[in-house]
Motif scaffolding. Sequence first.
Motif, PDB file in Angstrom:
ATOM      1  N   THR A  13      22.848   5.453   7.869  1.00 24.83           N
ATOM      2  CA  THR A  13      21.881   4.419   8.229  1.00 24.83           C
ATOM      3  C   THR A  13      21.316   4.662   9.633  1.00 24.83           C
ATOM      4  OG1 THR A  13      22.934   2.739   6.851  1.00 24.83           O
ATOM      5  CG2 THR A  13      21.646   1.949   8.723  1.00 24.83           C
ATOM      6  N   GLY A  14      19.982   4.624   9.763  1.00 26.20           N
ATOM      7  CA  GLY A  14      19.343   4.684  11.063  1.00 26.20           C
ATOM      8  C   GLY A  14      19.241   6.050  11.701  1.00 26.20           C
ATOM      9  N   VAL A  15      19.854   7.059  11.113  1.00 23.51           N
ATOM     10  CA  VAL A  15      19.862   8.403  11.700  1.00 23.51           C
ATOM     11  C   VAL A  15      18.607   9.146  11.269  1.00 23.51           C
ATOM     12  CG1 VAL A  15      21.008  10.647  11.590  1.00 23.51           C
ATOM     13  CG2 VAL A  15      22.359   8.558  11.890  1.00 23.51           C
ATOM     14  N   THR A  16      17.832   9.666  12.237  1.00 24.24           N
ATOM     15  CA  THR A  16      16.570  10.325  11.890  1.00 24.24           C
ATOM     16  C   THR A  16      16.269  11.606  12.659  1.00 24.24           C
ATOM     17  OG1 THR A  16      15.325   9.008  13.502  1.00 24.24           O
ATOM     18  CG2 THR A  16      15.467   8.136  11.251  1.00 24.24           C
ATOM     19  N   TRP A  17      16.985  11.912  13.738  1.00 24.84           N
ATOM     20  CA  TRP A  17      16.619  13.102  14.499  1.00 24.84           C
ATOM     21  C   TRP A  17      17.865  13.707  15.129  1.00 24.84           C
ATOM     22  CZ3 TRP A  17      15.319  13.756  20.086  1.00 24.84           C
ATOM     23  CH2 TRP A  17      15.878  12.752  20.885  1.00 24.84           C
ATOM     24  N   PRO A  18      17.775  14.961  15.656  1.00 26.66           N
ATOM     25  CA  PRO A  18      18.973  15.658  16.128  1.00 26.66           C
ATOM     26  C   PRO A  18      19.800  14.883  17.141  1.00 26.66           C
ATOM     27  CG  PRO A  18      17.181  17.223  15.923  1.00 26.66           C
ATOM     28  CD  PRO A  18      16.579  15.864  15.656  1.00 26.66           C
ATOM     29  N   GLY A 112      13.488  16.348   3.347  1.00 18.71           N
ATOM     30  CA  GLY A 112      14.564  15.387   3.533  1.00 18.71           C
ATOM     31  C   GLY A 112      14.844  15.191   5.007  1.00 18.71           C
ATOM     32  N   VAL A 113      15.382  14.032   5.358  1.00 17.34           N
ATOM     33  CA  VAL A 113      15.712  13.730   6.740  1.00 17.34           C
ATOM     34  C   VAL A 113      16.847  14.649   7.201  1.00 17.34           C
ATOM     35  CG1 VAL A 113      16.475  11.958   8.360  1.00 17.34           C
ATOM     36  CG2 VAL A 113      14.973  11.331   6.457  1.00 17.34           C
ATOM     37  N   LEU A 114      16.607  15.402   8.273  1.00 16.38           N
ATOM     38  CA  LEU A 114      17.591  16.313   8.844  1.00 16.38           C
ATOM     39  C   LEU A 114      18.148  17.290   7.809  1.00 16.38           C
ATOM     40  CD1 LEU A 114      19.399  13.820  11.251  1.00 16.38           C
ATOM     41  CD2 LEU A 114      18.017  15.775  11.929  1.00 16.38           C
ATOM     42  N   ALA A 115      17.284  17.735   6.889  1.00 21.52           N
ATOM     43  CA  ALA A 115      17.700  18.644   5.825  1.00 21.52           C
ATOM     44  C   ALA A 115      18.248  19.950   6.395  1.00 21.52           C
ATOM     45  CB  ALA A 115      16.518  18.934   4.904  1.00 21.52           C
ATOM     46  N   HIS A 116      19.393  20.394   5.884  1.00 18.43           N
ATOM     47  CA  HIS A 116      19.997  21.661   6.274  1.00 18.43           C
ATOM     48  C   HIS A 116      21.183  21.920   5.349  1.00 18.43           C
ATOM     49  CE1 HIS A 116      22.741  18.808   8.156  1.00 18.43           C
ATOM     50  NE2 HIS A 116      23.635  19.792   8.205  1.00 18.43           N
ATOM     51  N   THR A 117      21.726  23.117   5.419  1.00 21.63           N
ATOM     52  CA  THR A 117      22.955  23.409   4.691  1.00 21.63           C
ATOM     53  C   THR A 117      23.923  24.082   5.654  1.00 21.63           C
ATOM     54  OG1 THR A 117      21.685  23.716   2.652  1.00 21.63           O
ATOM     55  CG2 THR A 117      23.966  24.486   2.647  1.00 21.63           C
ATOM     56  N   HIS A 178      12.587   8.948   3.216  1.00 19.44           N
ATOM     57  CA  HIS A 178      12.067  10.102   3.954  1.00 19.44           C
ATOM     58  C   HIS A 178      10.595   9.924   4.315  1.00 19.44           C
ATOM     59  CE1 HIS A 178       9.868  14.008   3.649  1.00 19.44           C
ATOM     60  NE2 HIS A 178      10.800  14.408   4.481  1.00 19.44           N
ATOM     61  N   VAL A 179      10.263  10.197   5.567  1.00 17.24           N
ATOM     62  CA  VAL A 179       8.880  10.320   6.031  1.00 17.24           C
ATOM     63  C   VAL A 179       8.614  11.771   6.413  1.00 17.24           C
ATOM     64  CG1 VAL A 179       7.210   9.640   7.801  1.00 17.24           C
ATOM     65  CG2 VAL A 179       8.745   7.922   6.795  1.00 17.24           C
ATOM     66  N   SER A 180       9.539  12.338   7.194  1.00 17.20           N
ATOM     67  CA  SER A 180       9.509  13.751   7.547  1.00 17.20           C
ATOM     68  C   SER A 180      10.939  14.155   7.867  1.00 17.20           C
ATOM     69  CB  SER A 180       8.602  14.001   8.760  1.00 17.20           C
ATOM     70  OG  SER A 180       9.229  13.539   9.950  1.00 17.20           O
ATOM     71  N   ARG A 181      11.123  15.393   8.289  1.00 16.60           N
ATOM     72  CA  ARG A 181      12.483  15.833   8.610  1.00 16.60           C
ATOM     73  C   ARG A 181      13.096  14.998   9.733  1.00 16.60           C
ATOM     74  NH1 ARG A 181      14.991  21.541  10.834  1.00 16.60           N
ATOM     75  NH2 ARG A 181      16.979  21.373   9.734  1.00 16.60           N
ATOM     76  N   TYR A 182      12.248  14.442  10.598  1.00 21.09           N
ATOM     77  CA  TYR A 182      12.734  13.691  11.746  1.00 21.09           C
ATOM     78  C   TYR A 182      12.190  12.262  11.798  1.00 21.09           C
ATOM     79  CZ  TYR A 182      13.981  18.423  13.193  1.00 21.09           C
ATOM     80  OH  TYR A 182      14.489  19.714  13.244  1.00 21.09           O
ATOM     81  N   ALA A 183      11.877  11.702  10.642  1.00 22.18           N
ATOM     82  CA  ALA A 183      11.410  10.311  10.603  1.00 22.18           C
ATOM     83  C   ALA A 183      11.747   9.700   9.248  1.00 22.18           C
ATOM     84  CB  ALA A 183       9.897  10.239  10.847  1.00 22.18           C
ATOM     85  N   ALA A 184      12.013   8.400   9.251  1.00 21.27           N
ATOM     86  CA  ALA A 184      12.359   7.711   8.008  1.00 21.27           C
ATOM     87  C   ALA A 184      12.070   6.227   8.139  1.00 21.27           C
ATOM     88  CB  ALA A 184      13.836   7.914   7.670  1.00 21.27           C
ATOM     89  N   VAL A 185      11.865   5.582   7.005  1.00 21.98           N
ATOM     90  CA  VAL A 185      11.814   4.124   6.936  1.00 21.98           C
ATOM     91  C   VAL A 185      13.247   3.662   6.719  1.00 21.98           C
ATOM     92  CG1 VAL A 185      10.917   2.124   5.705  1.00 21.98           C
ATOM     93  CG2 VAL A 185       9.508   4.190   5.928  1.00 21.98           C
ATOM     94  N   CYS A 186      13.806   2.971   7.695  1.00 23.37           N
ATOM     95  CA  CYS A 186      15.238   2.667   7.687  1.00 23.37           C
ATOM     96  C   CYS A 186      15.527   1.206   7.348  1.00 23.37           C
ATOM     97  CB  CYS A 186      15.849   2.976   9.055  1.00 23.37           C
ATOM     98  SG  CYS A 186      15.784   4.709   9.510  1.00 23.37           S
ATOM     99  N   ARG A 187      16.557   0.993   6.538  1.00 24.57           N
ATOM    100  CA  ARG A 187      17.089  -0.357   6.318  1.00 24.57           C
ATOM    101  C   ARG A 187      18.023  -0.714   7.483  1.00 24.57           C
ATOM    102  NH1 ARG A 187      14.609   2.442   2.361  1.00 24.57           N
ATOM    103  NH2 ARG A 187      15.713   2.493   0.389  1.00 24.57           N
ATOM    104  N   THR A 188      18.256  -1.993   7.691  1.00 26.28           N
ATOM    105  CA  THR A 188      19.179  -2.430   8.732  1.00 26.28           C
ATOM    106  C   THR A 188      20.623  -2.181   8.281  1.00 26.28           C
ATOM    107  OG1 THR A 188      19.404  -4.681   7.870  1.00 26.28           O
ATOM    108  CG2 THR A 188      17.582  -4.255   9.422  1.00 26.28           C
TER     109      THR A 188
END
Length: 277
Positions: A13-18, A112-117, A178-188
């Motif tokens: 929840t709420g996590v969107t960038w590095p 995806g938000v912060l997509a990686h493997t 998901h909005v972009s790799r570093y942005a999202a519409v977040c729930r509380t």
Amino acid sequence: MKILISADMEGATGVTWPGDVLPGTPQWERCRSLFTSDVNAAVLGFYDGGADEVLINEAHWSMRNLLLEQLDERAEMITGRHKSLSMVEGVQYGDVDGVAFVGYHTGAGMAGVLAHTYLANSITGVWLNDVRASEGLLNAHVVAEYGVPVVLFTGDDLACEDALGYAPEALKVAVKDHVSRYAAVCRTPARTAGDIRAAAKEAARLAVRHEPVTGGPFTIALEFDAEHLALSASVVPGVERIGERKVAYTEGTMYDGIRTFKAVTTIVSAAVEEQYG
């Protein structure tokens, strides 16, 4: 009934960038509570659904992110690195009935938000038997070899869609869109905690061990963003270059597959130079 929660942070929840997930940053410190809230909601829901034990395995970065003091006192947690099965440590002892992937995300090269493997960057794609693979897909194959189903999944909306391919019956909770790799519409966190708890309660009924699935052999391919990383990866026995920036290897089981994957990514991460990659 015993549940194992594999807890990653990028899909929390709420996590969107590095800065939200890199240990030591002010934002990471703030987001630790959000991450812990998601995991604790799953713990509470599983106990609501009849679980006798819930074991949490820390699966993000240093694997020392969750706030133990905020967890339900009935739960226990594996924290720290250097574990045989890394993100799904604990499943191998024969007493787990269901696994939850909490805070998961899509794979390298995917939307995806912060997509990686495994590695935050450097890896541009992973394929398991020619299917693009996220960490969830890889780990789902590992736990299947122990006869344990994935019963709950939380992350962004695209990660939930990805999970449909490898855990179709699992309850899924999208905590952000998901909005972009570093942005999202977040729930509380109050909303996502309620959603996760309700889903975990329902998911508990799916926690029934089945016969181990032996689906090998498994061929795993990795593509990197630089040629020298493929060269570095190829020092691992059995790992062969199949292109300028790509390697592949084959194992008979996903137990061996994920361990080799860990060896490759550890060596590759050490070969990355600070400025040039």
